[in-house]
Write a protein that holds these residues in place. Structure first.
Motif, PDB file in Angstrom:
ATOM      1  N   ARG A 132       0.833  -1.209   0.000  1.00  0.00           N
ATOM      2  CA  ARG A 132       0.000   0.000   0.000  1.00  0.00           C
ATOM      3  C   ARG A 132       0.868   1.261   0.000  1.00  0.00           C
ATOM      4  O   ARG A 132       0.623   2.204  -0.762  1.00  0.00           O
ATOM      5  CB  ARG A 132      -0.910  -0.017   1.226  1.00  0.00           C
ATOM      6  CG  ARG A 132      -1.915   1.126   1.303  1.00  0.00           C
ATOM      7  CD  ARG A 132      -2.918   0.837   2.407  1.00  0.00           C
ATOM      8  NE  ARG A 132      -3.896   1.890   2.541  1.00  0.00           N
ATOM      9  CZ  ARG A 132      -3.800   2.904   3.392  1.00  0.00           C
ATOM     10  NH1 ARG A 132      -2.732   3.001   4.183  1.00  0.00           N
ATOM     11  NH2 ARG A 132      -4.736   3.819   3.480  1.00  0.00           N
ATOM     12  N   GLY A 144      -9.236   5.802  -7.688  1.00  0.00           N
ATOM     13  CA  GLY A 144      -9.717   4.490  -7.281  1.00  0.00           C
ATOM     14  C   GLY A 144      -9.179   4.069  -5.929  1.00  0.00           C
ATOM     15  O   GLY A 144      -8.383   4.769  -5.297  1.00  0.00           O
ATOM     16  N   GLY A 145      -9.632   2.913  -5.472  1.00  0.00           N
ATOM     17  CA  GLY A 145      -9.264   2.418  -4.157  1.00  0.00           C
ATOM     18  C   GLY A 145      -7.852   1.862  -4.107  1.00  0.00           C
ATOM     19  O   GLY A 145      -7.199   1.661  -5.141  1.00  0.00           O
ATOM     20  N   ARG A 146      -7.402   1.607  -2.883  1.00  0.00           N
ATOM     21  CA  ARG A 146      -6.051   1.061  -2.674  1.00  0.00           C
ATOM     22  C   ARG A 146      -6.107  -0.154  -1.763  1.00  0.00           C
ATOM     23  O   ARG A 146      -5.144  -0.445  -1.058  1.00  0.00           O
ATOM     24  CB  ARG A 146      -5.151   2.125  -2.036  1.00  0.00           C
ATOM     25  CG  ARG A 146      -5.060   3.441  -2.804  1.00  0.00           C
ATOM     26  CD  ARG A 146      -4.005   3.459  -3.869  1.00  0.00           C
ATOM     27  NE  ARG A 146      -3.937   4.757  -4.535  1.00  0.00           N
ATOM     28  CZ  ARG A 146      -2.919   5.188  -5.262  1.00  0.00           C
ATOM     29  NH1 ARG A 146      -1.862   4.416  -5.414  1.00  0.00           N
ATOM     30  NH2 ARG A 146      -2.940   6.367  -5.843  1.00  0.00           N
ATOM     31  N   THR A 147      -7.243  -0.857  -1.759  1.00  0.00           N
ATOM     32  CA  THR A 147      -7.300  -2.096  -0.997  1.00  0.00           C
ATOM     33  C   THR A 147      -6.439  -3.144  -1.683  1.00  0.00           C
ATOM     34  O   THR A 147      -5.990  -2.966  -2.833  1.00  0.00           O
ATOM     35  CB  THR A 147      -8.734  -2.620  -0.900  1.00  0.00           C
ATOM     36  OG1 THR A 147      -9.176  -3.010  -2.216  1.00  0.00           O
ATOM     37  CG2 THR A 147      -9.679  -1.563  -0.341  1.00  0.00           C
ATOM     38  N   THR A 149      -7.458  -5.918  -2.865  1.00  0.00           N
ATOM     39  CA  THR A 149      -8.199  -6.326  -4.059  1.00  0.00           C
ATOM     40  C   THR A 149      -7.968  -5.345  -5.198  1.00  0.00           C
ATOM     41  O   THR A 149      -7.756  -5.743  -6.354  1.00  0.00           O
ATOM     42  CB  THR A 149      -9.701  -6.431  -3.751  1.00  0.00           C
ATOM     43  OG1 THR A 149      -9.907  -7.417  -2.729  1.00  0.00           O
ATOM     44  CG2 THR A 149     -10.491  -6.840  -4.983  1.00  0.00           C
ATOM     45  N   ASP A 150      -7.982  -4.051  -4.885  1.00  0.00           N
ATOM     46  CA  ASP A 150      -7.720  -3.029  -5.905  1.00  0.00           C
ATOM     47  C   ASP A 150      -6.315  -3.177  -6.484  1.00  0.00           C
ATOM     48  O   ASP A 150      -6.115  -3.082  -7.694  1.00  0.00           O
ATOM     49  CB  ASP A 150      -7.876  -1.627  -5.306  1.00  0.00           C
ATOM     50  CG  ASP A 150      -9.295  -1.324  -4.866  1.00  0.00           C
ATOM     51  OD1 ASP A 150     -10.242  -1.772  -5.537  1.00  0.00           O
ATOM     52  OD2 ASP A 150      -9.446  -0.645  -3.824  1.00  0.00           O
ATOM     53  N   ARG A 153      -5.979  -6.130  -8.749  1.00  0.00           N
ATOM     54  CA  ARG A 153      -6.572  -5.854 -10.059  1.00  0.00           C
ATOM     55  C   ARG A 153      -5.633  -4.990 -10.901  1.00  0.00           C
ATOM     56  O   ARG A 153      -5.427  -5.250 -12.087  1.00  0.00           O
ATOM     57  CB  ARG A 153      -7.920  -5.151  -9.870  1.00  0.00           C
ATOM     58  CG  ARG A 153      -8.703  -4.943 -11.156  1.00  0.00           C
ATOM     59  CD  ARG A 153     -10.023  -4.240 -10.895  1.00  0.00           C
ATOM     60  NE  ARG A 153     -10.840  -4.996  -9.958  1.00  0.00           N
ATOM     61  CZ  ARG A 153     -11.168  -4.567  -8.734  1.00  0.00           C
ATOM     62  NH1 ARG A 153     -10.719  -3.397  -8.293  1.00  0.00           N
ATOM     63  NH2 ARG A 153     -11.919  -5.304  -7.949  1.00  0.00           N
ATOM     64  N   HIS A 154      -5.031  -3.986 -10.267  1.00  0.00           N
ATOM     65  CA  HIS A 154      -4.173  -3.059 -11.000  1.00  0.00           C
ATOM     66  C   HIS A 154      -2.893  -3.736 -11.477  1.00  0.00           C
ATOM     67  O   HIS A 154      -2.443  -3.486 -12.614  1.00  0.00           O
ATOM     68  CB  HIS A 154      -3.831  -1.858 -10.116  1.00  0.00           C
ATOM     69  CG  HIS A 154      -2.974  -0.837 -10.779  1.00  0.00           C
ATOM     70  ND1 HIS A 154      -3.441   0.023 -11.751  1.00  0.00           N
ATOM     71  CD2 HIS A 154      -1.640  -0.542 -10.640  1.00  0.00           C
ATOM     72  CE1 HIS A 154      -2.458   0.808 -12.167  1.00  0.00           C
ATOM     73  NE2 HIS A 154      -1.363   0.485 -11.518  1.00  0.00           N
TER      74      HIS A 154
END
Length: 239
Positions: A132, A144-147, A149-150, A153-154
């Motif tokens: 993170r 966008g998010g930084r979880t 999961t995010d 995906r990235h």
């Protein structure tokens, strides 16, 4: 000289009874050995935390109070084994990879003190890699998010069974590997220097988050819960 990202990484993840490291407890945990040309392997634990697991937490990781009481091992033994596994990995030269390391390492520290276990930082001085913190450093303005999961995906990392501690620990390592592979300066930075840099970056990132909450209507109180220390909040500081 072989870059650290070509050598084994130690992935670490906890699932807990809540989001307050000072009060909540460990429910499940995993420590995995990832990379270095060898298959991923590791250990996982289910603890009886000795407290009720709220429905909100069960909704995240799937472990109920009844299941933990029936099948979980004593929390003190679990905390000792997790801490020992991490200390052995650090002694072997592996960095600890943990998504949002501040939470997991602070939680483990408080659980160790609660159960009379010698804390990790009293045993070794780990180099920590937080996907993170690293991702925010290299791509600060990405929307966008930084979880986890995010990030998976990235960075095109497979994440099956999100919020399973073993799956999350493995995915965090894969994200860090891809970050280092994509940004050559990361892999060329010595682990002690990269750890020290993240201390600074995390403080700046968390300070920005604190300021955002403070000036956003309805979120002002959230600012009080944003701590600047990384990779864990020192026990004396929290006390």
């Amino acid at each position: 000289m072989t870059s650290w990202h070509r050598k084994p990484l130690c992935g670490f993840d906890l699932e807990t009874s809540g989001v307050d490291p000072e009060q909540d407890r460990i429910v499940t945990a995993s420590v995995v050995r990832y990379g270095g040309g060898a298959p991923t392997e590791g250990s996982s634990w289910l603890a009886n935390p000795g407290v009720e697991i709220p429905e909100e937490a069960t909704g995240v990781h799937g472990v109920t109070t009844e299941h933990a009481r029936a099948y979980g091992r004593p929390a003190a033994a679990v905390v000792e084994e997790i801490t020992t596994a991490l200390a052995l990995a650090v002694t072997a030269g592996q960095p600890i990879v943990a998504m949002n390391a501040q939470f997991d390492l602070t939680m483990l520290d408080r659980e160790a003190r609660r159960h009379g276990v010698r804390p990790l930082t009293d045993r070794v001085s780990p180099a920590v890699l937080d996907p993170r913190v690293l991702d925010k450093r290299v791509d600060r303005y990405r929307k966008g998010g930084r979880t986890l999961t995010d990030l998976c995906r990235h960075y095109v990392v497979q994440l099956d069974h999100a919020h399973s501690s073993e799956a999350d620990a493995t995915a965090a390592c894969a994200v860090v590997w891809k970050l280092a592979n994509r940004h050559r300066w990361i892999q060329e930075t010595r682990l002690p220097d990269l750890h020290a840099a993240q201390v600074v970056w995390a403080r700046e990132q968390n300070a920005g988050l604190r300021e955002y909450f403070a000036r956003t209507a309805g979120k002002e109180e959230w600012a009080l819960g944003v701590r600047l220390e990384w990779p864990l909040v020192p026990f004396w500081s929290a006390a």
